[in-house]
Design a protein around this motif. Structure first.
Motif, PDB file in Angstrom:
ATOM      1  N   VAL A  20       0.737  -1.263  -0.092  1.00  0.00           N
ATOM      2  CA  VAL A  20      -0.091   0.001  -0.058  1.00  0.00           C
ATOM      3  C   VAL A  20       0.725   1.284   0.114  1.00  0.00           C
ATOM      4  O   VAL A  20       0.317   2.392   0.119  1.00  0.00           O
ATOM      5  CB  VAL A  20      -1.096   0.117   0.883  1.00  0.00           C
ATOM      6  CG1 VAL A  20      -1.929  -1.168   0.985  1.00  0.00           C
ATOM      7  CG2 VAL A  20      -0.166   0.030   2.733  1.00  0.00           C
ATOM      8  N   GLY A  21       2.114   1.194  -0.257  1.00  0.00           N
ATOM      9  CA  GLY A  21       2.975   2.274  -0.118  1.00  0.00           C
ATOM     10  C   GLY A  21       3.200   3.144   1.178  1.00  0.00           C
ATOM     11  O   GLY A  21       3.076   4.438   1.323  1.00  0.00           O
ATOM     12  N   VAL A  48      -2.652   5.727  10.606  1.00  0.00           N
ATOM     13  CA  VAL A  48      -2.136   4.570  11.058  1.00  0.00           C
ATOM     14  C   VAL A  48      -3.393   3.584  10.902  1.00  0.00           C
ATOM     15  O   VAL A  48      -4.443   3.552  11.376  1.00  0.00           O
ATOM     16  CB  VAL A  48      -2.305   4.911  12.697  1.00  0.00           C
ATOM     17  CG1 VAL A  48      -1.673   3.464  13.212  1.00  0.00           C
ATOM     18  CG2 VAL A  48      -1.080   6.105  12.925  1.00  0.00           C
ATOM     19  N   CYS A  49      -2.712   2.730   9.996  1.00  0.00           N
ATOM     20  CA  CYS A  49      -3.443   1.658   9.414  1.00  0.00           C
ATOM     21  C   CYS A  49      -3.188   0.311   9.827  1.00  0.00           C
ATOM     22  O   CYS A  49      -2.782  -0.309   8.992  1.00  0.00           O
ATOM     23  CB  CYS A  49      -3.535   1.953   7.841  1.00  0.00           C
ATOM     24  SG  CYS A  49      -4.236   3.124   7.041  1.00  0.00           S
ATOM     25  N   GLY A  88      -5.390  -4.235   0.036  1.00  0.00           N
ATOM     26  CA  GLY A  88      -4.783  -3.679  -0.939  1.00  0.00           C
ATOM     27  C   GLY A  88      -5.321  -2.234  -1.155  1.00  0.00           C
ATOM     28  O   GLY A  88      -6.069  -1.784  -0.458  1.00  0.00           O
ATOM     29  N   PRO A  89      -4.723  -1.492  -2.232  1.00  0.00           N
ATOM     30  CA  PRO A  89      -4.727   0.060  -2.256  1.00  0.00           C
ATOM     31  C   PRO A  89      -6.381   0.400  -2.660  1.00  0.00           C
ATOM     32  O   PRO A  89      -6.811   1.134  -2.250  1.00  0.00           O
ATOM     33  CB  PRO A  89      -3.950   0.386  -3.523  1.00  0.00           C
ATOM     34  CG  PRO A  89      -2.900  -0.650  -3.497  1.00  0.00           C
ATOM     35  CD  PRO A  89      -3.411  -2.040  -3.125  1.00  0.00           C
ATOM     36  N   ARG A  90      -6.807  -0.421  -3.620  1.00  0.00           N
ATOM     37  CA  ARG A  90      -8.298  -0.105  -4.062  1.00  0.00           C
ATOM     38  C   ARG A  90      -9.220  -0.069  -3.009  1.00  0.00           C
ATOM     39  O   ARG A  90     -10.287   0.734  -3.152  1.00  0.00           O
ATOM     40  CB  ARG A  90      -8.716  -1.196  -5.099  1.00  0.00           C
ATOM     41  CG  ARG A  90      -7.835  -1.009  -6.463  1.00  0.00           C
ATOM     42  CD  ARG A  90      -8.451  -1.646  -7.274  1.00  0.00           C
ATOM     43  NE  ARG A  90      -7.479  -1.969  -8.707  1.00  0.00           N
ATOM     44  CZ  ARG A  90      -7.002  -1.048  -9.653  1.00  0.00           C
ATOM     45  NH1 ARG A  90      -7.593   0.121  -9.519  1.00  0.00           N
ATOM     46  NH2 ARG A  90      -6.522  -1.481 -10.599  1.00  0.00           N
ATOM     47  N   ASP A 122      -3.104   5.942  -6.227  1.00  0.00           N
ATOM     48  CA  ASP A 122      -4.110   4.913  -6.758  1.00  0.00           C
ATOM     49  C   ASP A 122      -3.551   4.173  -7.985  1.00  0.00           C
ATOM     50  O   ASP A 122      -2.848   4.691  -8.684  1.00  0.00           O
ATOM     51  CB  ASP A 122      -5.310   5.925  -7.460  1.00  0.00           C
ATOM     52  CG  ASP A 122      -6.109   5.970  -6.207  1.00  0.00           C
ATOM     53  OD1 ASP A 122      -6.157   5.342  -5.206  1.00  0.00           O
ATOM     54  OD2 ASP A 122      -7.212   6.893  -6.546  1.00  0.00           O
ATOM     55  N   PRO A 123      -3.455   2.927  -7.766  1.00  0.00           N
ATOM     56  CA  PRO A 123      -3.003   1.990  -8.912  1.00  0.00           C
ATOM     57  C   PRO A 123      -3.835   2.311 -10.079  1.00  0.00           C
ATOM     58  O   PRO A 123      -4.918   2.600 -10.018  1.00  0.00           O
ATOM     59  CB  PRO A 123      -3.285   0.766  -8.442  1.00  0.00           C
ATOM     60  CG  PRO A 123      -4.443   0.771  -7.296  1.00  0.00           C
ATOM     61  CD  PRO A 123      -4.292   2.126  -6.955  1.00  0.00           C
ATOM     62  N   PRO A 124      -3.321   2.218 -11.352  1.00  0.00           N
ATOM     63  CA  PRO A 124      -3.940   2.423 -12.576  1.00  0.00           C
ATOM     64  C   PRO A 124      -5.368   1.568 -12.669  1.00  0.00           C
ATOM     65  O   PRO A 124      -4.986   0.434 -12.321  1.00  0.00           O
ATOM     66  CB  PRO A 124      -3.013   2.242 -13.552  1.00  0.00           C
ATOM     67  CG  PRO A 124      -1.830   1.636 -12.857  1.00  0.00           C
ATOM     68  CD  PRO A 124      -1.847   1.659 -11.489  1.00  0.00           C
TER      69      PRO A 124
END
Length: 131
Positions: A20-21, A48-49, A88-90, A122-124
């Protein structure tokens, strides 16, 4: 890595961070030394995740960060399930957006900054092919 003046996503594990960067604390505890290293880069906000079963520890991490530097704005993000790598990022980034927009610690200009920063992360979107 923590970029000067940019928001930071703080997670528990290395795999979470890579997915997630974010930056890993290597567990659900943040030391004052770790917090100092993060705030020394002057982040605009720290999200903080931690894993879904460690939300209380996310709040504790926020208190440690504020103790180290009172101007930094840490925001705990409650995950509905699993960990950031699972989401995941999405799925994670919308949760961050939502918590940022509800936070009383963030001004509208900082919320806009977070939104622009997340758009850059954001991922493409994969194009769909129609036959």
């Amino acid at each position: 890595s923590v970029q000067e003046g940019k928001p930071v996503i703080l997670v528990e594990g290395v795999i979470d961070a890579l997915r997630v960067g974010g930056v890993a604390t290597l567990g659900s505890h943040i030391s004052e030394i770790q917090a100092f290293k993060i705030v020394s880069r002057n982040p605009s906000v720290v999200f903080v995740c931690y894993d879904s079963d460690a939300y209380a520890k996310s709040e504790t991490a926020c208190r440690v960060i504020r103790k180290v530097h009172w101007k930094v704005r840490p925001i705990p993000v409650q995950l509905p399930e699993g960990d950031p790598a699972d989401l995941g990022p999405r799925r994670l980034y919308p949760l961050i957006r939502s918590d940022a927009s509800r936070s009383l610690l963030l001004s509208s200009s900082l919320i806009s900054e977070v939104e622009m920063w997340l758009k850059g992360l954001d991922p493409p979107v994969k194009p769909t092919h129609r036959s």
